[in-house]
Design a protein around this motif. Structure first.
Motif, mmCIF file in Angstrom:
data_model
loop_
_atom_site.group_PDB
_atom_site.id
_atom_site.type_symbol
_atom_site.label_atom_id
_atom_site.label_comp_id
_atom_site.label_asym_id
_atom_site.label_seq_id
_atom_site.Cartn_x
_atom_site.Cartn_y
_atom_site.Cartn_z
ATOM 1 N N GLU A 126 1.497 2.852 2.504
ATOM 2 C CA GLU A 126 0.791 3.710 3.454
ATOM 3 C C GLU A 126 1.103 3.258 4.876
ATOM 4 O O GLU A 126 0.353 2.468 5.460
ATOM 5 C CB GLU A 126 -0.714 3.649 3.222
ATOM 6 N N LYS B 275 1.903 9.206 -1.010
ATOM 7 C CA LYS B 275 0.738 8.733 -1.744
ATOM 8 C C LYS B 275 -0.272 9.869 -1.810
ATOM 9 O O LYS B 275 -0.666 10.418 -0.776
ATOM 10 C CB LYS B 275 0.133 7.517 -1.057
ATOM 11 N N LEU C 255 -1.793 3.338 7.227
ATOM 12 C CA LEU C 255 -2.741 2.227 7.134
ATOM 13 C C LEU C 255 -2.295 1.082 8.037
ATOM 14 O O LEU C 255 -3.104 0.482 8.752
ATOM 15 C CB LEU C 255 -2.844 1.752 5.685
ATOM 16 N N SER D 169 0.819 -1.213 0.000
ATOM 17 C CA SER D 169 0.000 0.000 0.000
ATOM 18 C C SER D 169 0.851 1.260 0.000
ATOM 19 O O SER D 169 0.382 2.325 -0.397
ATOM 20 C CB SER D 169 -0.907 0.022 1.234
ATOM 21 N N ARG E 234 -6.355 -1.775 -0.722
ATOM 22 C CA ARG E 234 -5.208 -0.894 -0.870
ATOM 23 C C ARG E 234 -3.894 -1.660 -0.987
ATOM 24 O O ARG E 234 -2.852 -1.070 -1.278
ATOM 25 C CB ARG E 234 -5.140 0.077 0.317
ATOM 26 N N VAL F 217 1.521 6.685 -6.005
ATOM 27 C CA VAL F 217 2.644 6.626 -5.068
ATOM 28 C C VAL F 217 3.842 7.284 -5.748
ATOM 29 O O VAL F 217 4.433 6.721 -6.674
ATOM 30 C CB VAL F 217 2.971 5.181 -4.666
ATOM 31 N N GLU G 89 -5.163 7.211 -6.967
ATOM 32 C CA GLU G 89 -4.069 7.527 -6.053
ATOM 33 C C GLU G 89 -2.754 7.102 -6.678
ATOM 34 O O GLU G 89 -2.663 6.029 -7.294
ATOM 35 C CB GLU G 89 -4.270 6.810 -4.716
#
Length: 724
Positions: A111, A667, A114, A109, A370, A643, A641
């Protein structure tokens, strides 16, 4: 004062009680698999409680249940001589009742926030089930995809690994260690477990001190900086000295240079295995070597309880060293409030209320989608339509419920798992649009399976192949020679592809795979890892466009298994592609020296364009900051989205440097037609490395810099780091 209480306890403890505090044993009072041997468990439960009553147990692990946990603690507090509460621990890696994507998948992800949220949700569920401590996160850097425990890692990159290590520690532990939902984190495996030779589990590690520091130790530094108070040692040796008895690692470095004052626990029987290593002659020798090296807690071997008292009495282990380890453990118990509230995280009512939290299902679905990486999408085959399109869902994972979790999921609520078929059916406008055919078993053909799959593909507008590794192929003790699909699945793919039906491949895997034939040539390929509880809904969200995939590869996908170990940030070669050197260069005879899909690669349904990076200065002052600004625009028709990844390369240095190194990422979400400036800040700390003399420093000189969607794209700009 807490310190006075701890010192008073240490002063009253016998040698046997001190050694007992340093023992970590299986929780047979409330074992996680009671149906395996219930009679033995009942007998063992009594034995374990008697050891608790005698003050011979400091920690129990891999049991759950608040009510039985209260009984364990009651015995410890009310019936043992000193009333020291017991720590209750477990392997809670990527979810408790709600299972989240395997760590490698979640790292896709890009992230960290997250991962922090999923770790926080895991902590809420785990502490409600009567736990104080998890043996996670695994922060090993995994550069060889043959190694099965790469599934527990965040992949091959140091910057990404550090970000996820810190995020998971923060998520597990929360803001207040004394809170009832705070779960102690344990970064593991200290250290360099991901560097085992040939990707072979438990094998030797032989590597330079510079690589050890810059690659394999860096995520541990990040995890400790985020507040981790415990570490778990690795099974492997490091340059000939087992990690669990490595004084340089556990004392000189960890406690000396890093000033770590927390607890170090062995992995399962790692102190016992010093004998098999040939590093210790017998149990007593293994105990002395592990303990004097700096290993505080012994897991399951029982060596410390059996031998530490005698070693202290003989003078081989100083009493002060024993007291120091006991003090660290008691401080850990104090830090989470056990002395003031021994029944924290042991509330049966809270356990019942937390058994199923809809908000965690929603988070699991979001985390799973994700984590899905779209590798390929020729002709915009994806997303599929919810109506007016007949779909043949083919493959052994189409209806499978037993391979949704991935490795190290002991406590998941299997009644809530959503299969791929269930997720796809829920997304379609009409049930008649979907035909499901297994085609083959996970590792073997099925009678008539290929024929049925071919017939279904011919009746469909698109064939979706659900293929991959059985989940037991990844995780501990699951090294592989060939990181390919099982032969029966490959044969199924070839037969379905021969029908000419448009082909979507959904891979379920715990590592990078070498893709071949019809699988490699499919029009669309998505990596779906092991996504956990909400697998079916998450995959359907991506498959039908309810969510535009945004994940990127945390590991390089090779062209062939023989390329392993393979990682994008390899050192430069003296024989790269040079004029007139077509043969005598760094290469394989059969294939190019390149991945099939590089680290950082991933597609979405949106399209993004990058402007050239702009630097605030071409010359970075020694104590200055380089501001890098890149305009990124969504040129597609749907929101998505992206990255955005920043890489650097040191052109000339005192040690050969990697061809590229990820130093920052972001992101961003953009609507169709929207553009945004993405800004990164780089200083000399981002450019530092361990030199030939072991000193960690940056060196003045010229650097290349890319801002790009993967490790293999983008045009570089250069800047110069000026001397001090």
């Amino acid at each position: 004062m807490a310190a006075d209480r701890i010192e008073a306890l240490i002063a009253r403890m016998t040698l046997e009680e001190k050694a007992g505090q340093l023992g970590v044993f299986a929780d047979m009072v409330r074992p996680f698999a009671p149906d395996v041997n219930p009679d033995a468990n009942v007998r063992n439960a009594g034995q374990v409680l008697e050891q608790v009553r005698a003050g011979r147990v400091g920690t129990l692990f891999n049991g759950v249940g608040a009510a039985a946990g209260r009984e364990i603690q009651r015995v410890a507090v009310e019936e043992s001589r000193l009333g020291i509460p017991v720590l209750l621990a477990a392997d809670v890696i990527h979810g408790m009742r709600t299972v989240f994507p395997i760590p490698l998948g979640e790292a896709a992800s890009f992230e960290p926030a997250l991962a922090e949220r999923s770790a926080r949700a895991t902590a809420i569920e785990a502490t409600a089930a009567g736990l104080h401590w998890t043996f996670a996160p695994a922060v090993d850097i995994a550069r060889d995809q043959r190694w099965g425990r790469g599934a527990e890692s965040s992949g091959e990159d140091v910057t990404l690994g550090c970000a996820f290590a810190a995020a998971r520690v923060r998520g597990f532990q929360g803001d207040d260690l004394r809170a009832h939902d705070a779960l102690l984190a344990t970064p593991k495996h200290f250290a360099a477990y991901g560097a085992v030779a040939a990707g072979l589990e438990y094998a030797q590690v032989d590597l330079s001190p510079q690589t050890l520091h810059d690659v394999h130790l860096a995520p541990f530094r990040a995890a400790l900086a985020a507040g981790a108070r415990t570490l778990m040692t690795a099974f492997n040796d490091i340059n000939g000295v087992p990690a669990s008895a490595n004084r340089w690692l556990l004392t000189d470095l960890l406690r000396g240079q890093w000033a770590f004052d927390g607890v170090v626990v062995s992995d399962y029987t790692a102190d016992m295995e010093l004998i098999a290593h040939g590093y210790a002659a017998d149990e007593r020798d293994a105990t002395a070597k592990a303990f004097l090296a700096g290993l505080d807690l012994s897991m399951q071997s029982g060596f410390y309880g059996a031998h530490l008292p005698g070693l202290v009495e003989s003078g081989q282990v100083p009493m002060a060293v024993l007291d120091a380890s006991v003090r660290r453990l008691l401080r850990l118990k104090e830090a989470i409030g056990l002395f003031d509230d021994p029944y924290r995280s042991l509330d049966p009512a809270r356990e019942a209320d937390t058994a199923h939290l809809p908000a965690h299902d929603a988070l699991a679905r979001d985390a799973a989608r994700r984590s899905i990486v779209l590798l390929k999408n020729e002709g915009a085959l994806l997303p599929l339509r919810r109506g007016g399109q007949k779909i043949a869902l083919i493959g052994p994972f189409a209806q499978d419920r037993d391979n949704l979790e991935g490795c190290w999921t002991l406590f998941g609520d299997k009644t809530r798992y959503v299969t791929l078929e269930a997720g796809v059916r829920a997304a379609l406008e009409a049930a008649a649009l979907l035909e499901v055919v297994p085609g083959c078993a996970l590792e073997a053909p099925l009678d008539g399976g290929i024929e049925a799959a071919v017939a279904a593909a011919r009746r469909a507008d698109v064939a979706v192949l659900a293929l991959g590794e059985p989940q037991r192929y990844s995780g501990e003790a699951q090294s592989r020679l060939e990181i390919v699909l099982p032969a029966a699945q490959q044969a199924l793919a070839e037969a379905v592809a021969a029908t000419g039906a448009p082909l979507v491949v959904l891979l379920r895997n715990g590592r990078a795979l070498a893709l071949h034939g019809a699988v490699r040539d499919a029009a669309a390929i998505a990596v779906t890892w092991y996504l956990g509880t909400q697998t079916g809904h998450a995959v359907a969200d991506v498959l039908f466009g309810a969510y535009s995939p945004s994940a990127r590869l945390p590991v390089s996908f090779p062209q062939h298994s023989g390329q392993q170990p393979f990682f994008y940030n390899r050192p430069r070669s003296g024989r790269p592609e040079l004029p007139g050197m077509a043969e005598f260069k760094s290469r394989w005879r059969e294939i190019s020296d390149a991945p099939l899909y590089p680290f950082g690669h991933g597609l979405g349904y949106a399209r993004f364009a990058y402007a050239a990076p702009r630097l605030n200065t071409p010359q970075l002052a020694w104590d200055g900051t380089l501001v890098v600004t890149t305009r990124v625009a969504n040129t597609g028709a749907v929101a998505g989205e992206e990255v955005v990844q920043l890489y650097v390369h040191d052109r000339v240095a005192s040690r050969v440097r990697p061809v590229r190194e990820l130093k920052a990422f972001a992101k961003i979400a953009l609507a169709p037609g929207e553009a945004r400036d993405v800004v990164f800040h780089i200083d000399r700390g981002h450019l530092a490395f361990s030199g030939a003399d072991g000193a960690y420093r940056a060196e003045p000189g010229v650097f290349d810099l890319w801002v790009a969607p993967s490790s293999a794209t983008g045009e570089p700009v250069d800047f110069e780091l000026l001397p001090a």
